[in-house]
Design an enzyme around this catalytic site. Structure first.
Site, PDB file in Angstrom:
ATOM      1  N   ASP A  85     -59.535 -35.229  42.635  1.00 49.48           N
ATOM      2  CA  ASP A  85     -60.661 -33.601  42.859  1.00 49.48           C
ATOM      3  C   ASP A  85     -61.380 -33.667  40.969  1.00 49.48           C
ATOM      4  O   ASP A  85     -60.335 -33.927  40.453  1.00 49.48           O
ATOM      5  CB  ASP A  85     -59.312 -33.038  43.545  1.00 49.48           C
ATOM      6  CG  ASP A  85     -60.244 -31.974  43.779  1.00 49.48           C
ATOM      7  OD1 ASP A  85     -61.600 -32.368  44.542  1.00 49.48           O
ATOM      8  OD2 ASP A  85     -60.306 -30.194  44.027  1.00 49.48           O
ATOM      9  N   ASN A 245     -54.762 -23.805  45.951  1.00 52.33           N
ATOM     10  CA  ASN A 245     -53.962 -24.325  45.351  1.00 52.33           C
ATOM     11  C   ASN A 245     -52.608 -23.154  44.898  1.00 52.33           C
ATOM     12  O   ASN A 245     -52.211 -22.936  45.985  1.00 52.33           O
ATOM     13  CB  ASN A 245     -55.110 -24.330  43.663  1.00 52.33           C
ATOM     14  CG  ASN A 245     -54.365 -24.508  42.942  1.00 52.33           C
ATOM     15  OD1 ASN A 245     -53.112 -24.236  42.422  1.00 52.33           O
ATOM     16  ND2 ASN A 245     -54.627 -25.172  41.500  1.00 52.33           N
TER      17      ASN A 245
END
Length: 293
Positions: A85, A245
């Site tokens: 990412d 996250n």
């Protein structure tokens, strides 16, 4: 679709999510505990997932953490893929695309994040790097516009103006050959400091999805503090992968802060893993991926 992408597991996973009307978690992972928790949750809930590493993982451990994550994905009893990412430098994208774990590509997909460049340079660099990844059978992602803020392990764009994605701009990036599109529609990296401050432009997301439908899959960044109803609304507007996250790490972070040095390290790791796993499983239920593996 290029011939080399026909067996790409990340593309197949998000295609299935789009067809089934559910989301797939993309779990930002910094350590062993998160990777173990993600695999355990996926196997327990029979859910597909994607494990996300930032380029930091390559710099930090010279490929060791990448190999660990890739092996965890390949050995799981349910579909799990590995995604790089926010790769923001050309050399790290090339390195990630060329990495091998036990004779296979380490990464199933890579985000080519050139959003810190002006659009024309962003497009040119993205197109070149997409070709490099596709030649190796690796799917690609890009960010039209610019999502504000930063996360641990990602270059902070706070000094740059956030730029919302338009359908026309989305098409320009689709034309570079990308497979996944990460639009900016009011979402930000980092904290919103309260649900009341989450201001998403759903009509914009819907229009981007209409433009992208049949060409690429939509993925969602910037989900810290998102409640279930917002996640579900984004899926109805075409989102397939939901990057998480702190949404799944906040209990772990608080536990480690409170208990480091107070309990044995093994207990700290085991309890921490359980806390992450519990939140991942909860969010699999929320976004509808439970039982879809």
């Amino acid at each position: 679709m290029p011939e080399k992408l026909k067996n790409n597991r990340a593309i197949a996973m998000l295609d299935a999510a789009a067809d089934g009307g559910y989301g797939v978690l993309g779990i930002v992972s910094y350590n062993l505990e998160t990777i173990v928790a993600a695999v355990r949750a996926a196997e327990r809930k029979r859910s597909p997932i994607q494990i996300l590493l930032f380029p930091w993982a390559i710099h930090y451990a010279n490929g060791l953490l990448v190999n660990l994550a890739a092996d965890a994905c390949r050995s799981a009893s349910v579909p799990i893929t590995l995604h790089m990412d926010h790769a923001q430098e050309e050399d790290i994208i090339v390195k990630a695309a060329d990495m091998q774990t036990q004779g296979q590509n380490s990464f199933d997909s890579i985000m080519i994040d050139m959003s810190h460049y002006e659009k024309e340079e962003n497009l040119a660099k993205t197109k070149k790097l997409v070709a490099h990844c596709h030649a190796r059978g690796i799917a690609t992602e890009a960010e039209p516009g610019r999502i504000e803020g930063g996360e641990d392990g990602v270059k902070d764009t706070a000094e740059l103006e956030g730029l919302l994605t338009t359908p026309e701009e989305a098409q320009e990036f689709i034309d570079t050959g990308i497979d996944f599109l990460a639009p900016a529609f009011g979402n930000v990296h980092g904290n919103y400091y309260g649900v009341k401050n989450i201001k998403l432009d759903y009509p914009r997301l819907d229009s981007i999805h209409r433009k992208a439908k049949g060409q690429v899959r939509i993925v969602l960044h910037g989900t810290n503090e998102f409640p279930p109803d917002i996640l579900q609304k984004c899926i109805k507007s075409g989102v397939t992968r939901i990057n998480v996250n702190k949404l799944v790490l906040h209990k772990y972070n608080a536990y480690v802060e409170e208990n480091t040095g107070k309990v044995p390290l093994t207990e700290l790791m085991e309890k921490g893993t359980q806390l992450i796993q519990g939140l991942i499983e909860e969010h699999m239920d929320i976004i509808g991926s439970t039982g879809k593996a």
